[in-house]
Write a protein that holds these residues in place. Structure first.
Motif, PDB file in Angstrom:
ATOM      1  N   THR A  98       1.000  -1.781  -0.247  1.00 14.40           N
ATOM      2  CA  THR A  98      -0.141   0.374  -0.222  1.00 14.40           C
ATOM      3  C   THR A  98       1.189   1.053  -0.290  1.00 14.40           C
ATOM      4  N   ASP A  99       0.256   2.568  -0.104  1.00 14.55           N
ATOM      5  CA  ASP A  99       0.772   4.022  -0.396  1.00 14.55           C
ATOM      6  C   ASP A  99       2.389   3.520  -1.174  1.00 14.55           C
ATOM      7  N   VAL A 100       1.899   2.661  -2.517  1.00 17.06           N
ATOM      8  CA  VAL A 100       3.353   2.907  -3.556  1.00 17.06           C
ATOM      9  C   VAL A 100       4.041   4.070  -3.538  1.00 17.06           C
ATOM     10  N   PRO A 101       3.145   5.542  -4.261  1.00 16.40           N
ATOM     11  CA  PRO A 101       3.994   5.996  -4.514  1.00 16.40           C
ATOM     12  C   PRO A 101       4.962   6.555  -3.333  1.00 16.40           C
ATOM     13  N   ARG A 102       4.953   6.799  -2.367  1.00 19.16           N
ATOM     14  CA  ARG A 102       5.012   6.886  -0.864  1.00 19.16           C
ATOM     15  C   ARG A 102       6.808   6.632  -0.548  1.00 19.16           C
ATOM     16  N   ARG A 103       6.013   4.984  -0.794  1.00 20.61           N
ATOM     17  CA  ARG A 103       7.325   3.688  -0.686  1.00 20.61           C
ATOM     18  C   ARG A 103       8.513   4.242  -2.068  1.00 20.61           C
ATOM     19  N   ILE A 104       7.941   4.487  -2.902  1.00 26.89           N
ATOM     20  CA  ILE A 104       9.270   4.685  -3.957  1.00 26.89           C
ATOM     21  C   ILE A 104       9.673   5.811  -4.287  1.00 26.89           C
ATOM     22  N   ASP A 105       8.717   7.045  -3.880  1.00 20.04           N
ATOM     23  CA  ASP A 105       9.600   7.910  -3.924  1.00 20.04           C
ATOM     24  C   ASP A 105      10.838   7.935  -2.360  1.00 20.04           C
ATOM     25  N   ASP A 106      10.564   7.315  -1.665  1.00 15.67           N
ATOM     26  CA  ASP A 106      11.256   7.189  -0.859  1.00 15.67           C
ATOM     27  C   ASP A 106      12.366   6.371  -0.440  1.00 15.67           C
ATOM     28  N   ILE A 107      12.386   5.792  -1.766  1.00 15.91           N
ATOM     29  CA  ILE A 107      13.292   4.536  -2.095  1.00 15.91           C
ATOM     30  C   ILE A 107      14.403   5.040  -3.381  1.00 15.91           C
ATOM     31  N   VAL A 108      13.909   5.457  -3.724  1.00 16.74           N
ATOM     32  CA  VAL A 108      14.201   6.706  -4.950  1.00 16.74           C
ATOM     33  C   VAL A 108      15.498   7.367  -4.190  1.00 16.74           C
ATOM     34  N   LYS A 109      14.732   8.164  -3.108  1.00 14.64           N
ATOM     35  CA  LYS A 109      15.819   9.289  -2.483  1.00 14.64           C
ATOM     36  C   LYS A 109      17.015   8.822  -2.270  1.00 14.64           C
ATOM     37  N   LYS A 110      16.545   7.499  -0.933  1.00 15.62           N
ATOM     38  CA  LYS A 110      17.912   6.884  -0.189  1.00 15.62           C
ATOM     39  C   LYS A 110      18.833   5.814  -1.355  1.00 15.62           C
ATOM     40  N   LEU A 111      18.451   5.908  -2.128  1.00 14.68           N
ATOM     41  CA  LEU A 111      19.191   5.230  -3.028  1.00 14.68           C
ATOM     42  C   LEU A 111      19.465   6.342  -4.111  1.00 14.68           C
ATOM     43  N   GLU A 112      19.513   7.669  -4.480  1.00 11.93           N
ATOM     44  CA  GLU A 112      20.276   9.095  -5.201  1.00 11.93           C
ATOM     45  C   GLU A 112      19.898   8.729  -6.802  1.00 11.93           C
ATOM     46  N   MET A 113      18.107   8.019  -7.082  1.00 10.61           N
ATOM     47  CA  MET A 113      18.117   7.638  -8.208  1.00 10.61           C
ATOM     48  C   MET A 113      17.362   8.624  -8.898  1.00 10.61           C
ATOM     49  N   GLU A 114      17.228   9.054  -8.589  1.00  7.40           N
ATOM     50  CA  GLU A 114      16.056  10.526  -8.927  1.00  7.40           C
ATOM     51  C   GLU A 114      16.305  11.114 -10.528  1.00  7.40           C
ATOM     52  N   GLU A 115      17.250  11.063 -11.143  1.00  8.13           N
ATOM     53  CA  GLU A 115      18.164  11.198 -11.981  1.00  8.13           C
ATOM     54  C   GLU A 115      17.662  10.187 -13.080  1.00  8.13           C
ATOM     55  N   PHE A 116      17.089   9.266 -12.529  1.00 10.36           N
ATOM     56  CA  PHE A 116      17.225   7.997 -14.041  1.00 10.36           C
ATOM     57  C   PHE A 116      16.298   7.371 -13.554  1.00 10.36           C
ATOM     58  N   ARG A 117      15.134   7.727 -12.666  1.00 15.76           N
ATOM     59  CA  ARG A 117      13.832   6.668 -11.894  1.00 15.76           C
ATOM     60  C   ARG A 117      12.881   6.479 -13.454  1.00 15.76           C
ATOM     61  N   HIS A 118      12.505   7.585 -14.372  1.00 15.79           N
ATOM     62  CA  HIS A 118      12.070   7.905 -15.454  1.00 15.79           C
ATOM     63  C   HIS A 118      12.664   7.119 -16.934  1.00 15.79           C
ATOM     64  N   LYS A 119      13.955   7.085 -16.796  1.00 19.35           N
ATOM     65  CA  LYS A 119      15.005   6.235 -17.868  1.00 19.35           C
ATOM     66  C   LYS A 119      14.363   5.077 -18.101  1.00 19.35           C
ATOM     67  N   ILE A 120      14.020   4.505 -19.398  1.00 15.92           N
ATOM     68  CA  ILE A 120      14.256   2.756 -19.824  1.00 15.92           C
ATOM     69  C   ILE A 120      14.858   1.993 -18.817  1.00 15.92           C
ATOM     70  N   THR A 121      14.744   0.829 -18.589  1.00  9.47           N
ATOM     71  CA  THR A 121      15.471   0.181 -17.921  1.00  9.47           C
ATOM     72  C   THR A 121      17.195  -0.327 -18.321  1.00  9.47           C
ATOM     73  N   ARG A 122      16.294  -0.647 -20.132  1.00  9.72           N
ATOM     74  CA  ARG A 122      17.616  -1.320 -20.809  1.00  9.72           C
ATOM     75  C   ARG A 122      18.649  -0.494 -21.650  1.00  9.72           C
ATOM     76  N   LYS A 123      18.286   1.070 -21.002  1.00  9.91           N
ATOM     77  CA  LYS A 123      19.278   2.016 -21.312  1.00  9.91           C
ATOM     78  C   LYS A 123      20.230   2.596 -19.412  1.00  9.91           C
ATOM     79  N   LEU A 124      19.778   1.538 -18.839  1.00  9.30           N
ATOM     80  CA  LEU A 124      20.510   1.927 -17.254  1.00  9.30           C
ATOM     81  C   LEU A 124      22.404   1.767 -17.508  1.00  9.30           C
TER      82      LEU A 124
END
Length: 242
Positions: free
Chosen positions: A109-135
């Protein structure tokens, strides 16, 4: 006495005439980080695959949270997660879409908040909308770590979790793991070929050679037992013997 979150007894796996894992027993306590060491082919991956229910043991038992894995697989795996440098996620999805799929598979539950939290913790903001094959390989590693953290597991299996990361991000990941252990009581099984990392992260270490446990204890105890200068020298000694 606190019951272990994971209890492995006489675990064995044979593939035809080859014995990959040979009668190993160990336990992990709540909040403990257990290091799993050994050269390539020692049985580490097969052990983890059995703990995840991906490979059926030839004999022996696996219990988590006091339940038998064979009889309570779905209930147990809801509380477990896994991260490895060597796994991938669906390439056509973005990072955020992949995390959203994982969250829904686990019924979070509360999926958007959880994703925001873990993206911030792992410093993934700059590629959170990037296609996975391009990582990059390091970004993919952070995605698999985010997937593992997102479900807030009680036990986490980590196979070379920092192998593709630069030293700064690797340091932050180790700090995050230690913080999660302190705040939530997260238990971990941790493998790495970085001996300094193993010494830093592991409360205890078990060393596999040819599928059997040949040493167990703290890093200092294992180094003293083999009369070597450090854990890397122990690793080299045992790997060359095998």
């Amino acid at each position: 006495m606190t019951s272990p979150v994971l209890q492995v007894a006489h675990l064995t796996k044979r593939f035809g005439e080859f014995t990959a894992v040979d009668d190993i027993s160990f336990a992990i306590k709540p909040g403990e980080i257990l290091g799993l060491l050994g050269p390539n082919g020692a049985g580490k991956t097969t052990t983890i695959q059995m703990l995840l229910g991906l490979v059926t043991p030839t004999s022996g038992s696996i219990q988590m949270f006091g339940l038998d894995l064979a009889a309570h697989r779905e209930e147990i795996l809801q509380q477990v997660n896994f991260s490895s440098t060597y796994i991938s996620m669906p390439y056509a999805l973005t990072v955020e879409e992949n995390l959203s799929v994982v969250a829904r598979l686990y019924g979070l539950t509360d999926v958007p908040r959880r994703i925001d939290d873990i993206v911030k913790k792992l410093e993934m903001e700059e590629f959170r909308h990037k296609i996975t094959r391009k990582l990059s390989s390091g970004q993919m590693t952070r995605l698999t770590l985010a997937k593992a953290f997102l479900t807030q597991p009680k036990i986490l299996f980590l196979d070379e979790p920092t192998a593709s990361l630069d030293p700064d991000i690797a340091h932050k990941v180790r700090a995050l793991l230690q913080d999660e252990r302190r705040t939530s009581g997260l238990s971990m099984l941790y493998t790495s070929h970085n001996m300094r990392e193993m010494e830093e992260m592991s409360d205890r270490i078990i060393f596999l050679q040819r599928g059997r446990i040949v040493a167990e204890g703290t890093a200092a105890e294992i180094v003293a037992r083999f009369g070597q200068a450090d854990l890397e020298d122990v690793f080299l000694k045992l790997a060359r013997e095998s």
